[in-house]
Design a protein around this motif. Sequence first.
Motif, short mmCIF file in Angstrom:
data_model
loop_
_atom_site.label_atom_id
_atom_site.label_comp_id
_atom_site.label_asym_id
_atom_site.label_seq_id
_atom_site.Cartn_x
_atom_site.Cartn_y
_atom_site.Cartn_z
N ILE A 90 0.82 -1.21 0.00
CA ILE A 90 0.00 0.00 0.00
C ILE A 90 0.86 1.26 0.00
O ILE A 90 0.43 2.30 -0.53
N GLN A 91 2.06 1.19 0.55
CA GLN A 91 2.95 2.35 0.49
C GLN A 91 3.31 2.65 -0.97
O GLN A 91 3.32 3.81 -1.39
N GLY A 92 3.57 1.61 -1.75
CA GLY A 92 3.86 1.81 -3.16
C GLY A 92 2.67 2.32 -3.94
O GLY A 92 2.81 3.13 -4.86
N ASN A 93 1.47 1.83 -3.59
CA ASN A 93 0.26 2.31 -4.25
C ASN A 93 0.07 3.81 -4.04
O ASN A 93 -0.28 4.55 -4.97
N VAL A 94 0.29 4.27 -2.81
CA VAL A 94 0.08 5.68 -2.50
C VAL A 94 1.20 6.54 -3.07
O VAL A 94 0.98 7.69 -3.46
N ALA A 95 2.40 6.00 -3.14
CA ALA A 95 3.54 6.76 -3.67
C ALA A 95 3.47 6.95 -5.18
O ALA A 95 4.12 7.85 -5.73
N LEU A 98 3.18 10.42 -6.96
CA LEU A 98 4.37 11.24 -6.77
C LEU A 98 5.50 10.78 -7.69
O LEU A 98 6.22 11.60 -8.28
N GLU A 99 5.67 9.46 -7.81
CA GLU A 99 6.69 8.94 -8.71
C GLU A 99 6.39 9.30 -10.17
O GLU A 99 7.30 9.65 -10.93
N LEU A 100 5.11 9.22 -10.54
CA LEU A 100 4.73 9.59 -11.91
C LEU A 100 5.00 11.08 -12.18
O LEU A 100 5.24 11.47 -13.32
N ALA A 101 4.94 11.89 -11.11
CA ALA A 101 5.21 13.32 -11.25
C ALA A 101 6.71 13.64 -11.23
O ALA A 101 7.09 14.80 -11.33
N GLY A 102 7.55 12.59 -11.05
CA GLY A 102 8.99 12.80 -11.12
C GLY A 102 9.72 12.77 -9.80
O GLY A 102 10.95 12.96 -9.77
N MET A 103 9.02 12.52 -8.70
CA MET A 103 9.70 12.46 -7.41
C MET A 103 10.48 11.15 -7.29
O MET A 103 10.02 10.11 -7.76
N ALA A 104 11.63 11.22 -6.65
CA ALA A 104 12.44 10.02 -6.42
C ALA A 104 11.66 9.01 -5.60
O ALA A 104 10.87 9.38 -4.72
N ALA A 108 9.16 9.62 -2.42
CA ALA A 108 7.73 9.39 -2.62
C ALA A 108 7.19 8.43 -1.58
O ALA A 108 6.09 8.62 -1.03
N ARG A 109 7.94 7.39 -1.26
CA ARG A 109 7.49 6.43 -0.27
C ARG A 109 7.45 7.04 1.13
O ARG A 109 6.57 6.73 1.92
N ALA A 113 4.06 7.34 3.36
CA ALA A 113 3.95 6.83 4.72
C ALA A 113 3.31 7.86 5.64
O ALA A 113 2.50 7.50 6.52
N VAL A 114 3.62 9.13 5.45
CA VAL A 114 3.03 10.19 6.26
C VAL A 114 1.51 10.24 6.05
O VAL A 114 0.73 10.34 7.01
N VAL A 115 1.08 10.17 4.80
CA VAL A 115 -0.36 10.27 4.50
C VAL A 115 -1.08 9.01 4.95
O VAL A 115 -2.21 9.08 5.47
N LEU A 116 -0.46 7.86 4.80
CA LEU A 116 -1.09 6.62 5.29
C LEU A 116 -1.25 6.65 6.80
O LEU A 116 -2.27 6.17 7.33
N ALA A 117 -0.30 7.23 7.51
CA ALA A 117 -0.46 7.38 8.95
C ALA A 117 -1.65 8.28 9.27
O ALA A 117 -2.40 8.03 10.22
#
Length: 260
Positions: A90-95, A98-104, A108-109, A113-117
């Motif tokens: 689920i961390q990868g799903n939420v990241a 951000l990865e598609l927008a170019g974040m490392a 992104a992970r 993790a912050v938003v999942l918390a």
Amino acid sequence: MAETPSAVAAALRGAVVRYPGRSALGPVDLAVAPGEILALVGPSGAGKSTILRLLAGLEAPAEGTATGGAGHGRTGFVFQNATLMPWADIQGNVALPLELAGMAREAARRQAAVVLAAVGLGDRLSARPRQLSGGMSMRVSLARALVTGPDLLLLDEPFAALDSVTRRRLIEDLHRLWADRLPRPAIVFVTHDVEEAVYLAHRAVVLDAATGRVAGALNLPGPVPRADDWRMDPACRKAVEALAAALARAMTPFPLEAGR
């Protein structure tokens, strides 16, 4: 109360959508203020999901204009189904956004993790979608929509398949997440449930069954987020009855003649 600057977060102006084999939808005129929570209600087929796609920039009107989505700030979209990648945690799903927008990937992970918390899943980062309940899956979907810090959040009946207790908890979570962010995002939430609409939103808009046009709008009383006993408040009950009556009128294609 919703924030009330002169700008709008999203709008439709004379928007018309045409599909083969059915009458045109619209024209629809609709404006959503920054920070406003708007409930969109109407019969099946009235165009509620279509309006979300227009606002998201996923579909263009045949006539008129749609402001929102691509080119007008960040937009998050939560669909009726969680639509998670089954092979990723689920961390990868939420990241992913951000990865598609170019974040490392690692950055992104960390942000995921912050938003999942924030949605109560900080201890389930490595879980796969198959390991989650329906309510948890929707929390992941909500986290994925929120991870980019959207200015506009569009939700297409995301809690419809959940039990009533889980639905209430998720709506309360949505209120909390909305209230905690400044500036607050605008939210457009599609629902068939008038009580859900009244509890959730600052304003409810009713769509006409036959044309998809705006048949009515109701400003909803009381502050958002709601007090614990809001559902029992006479103002809430009165608003539920008023919205139910407006929806009933919108579902009647032709008024009965006098004496019939």
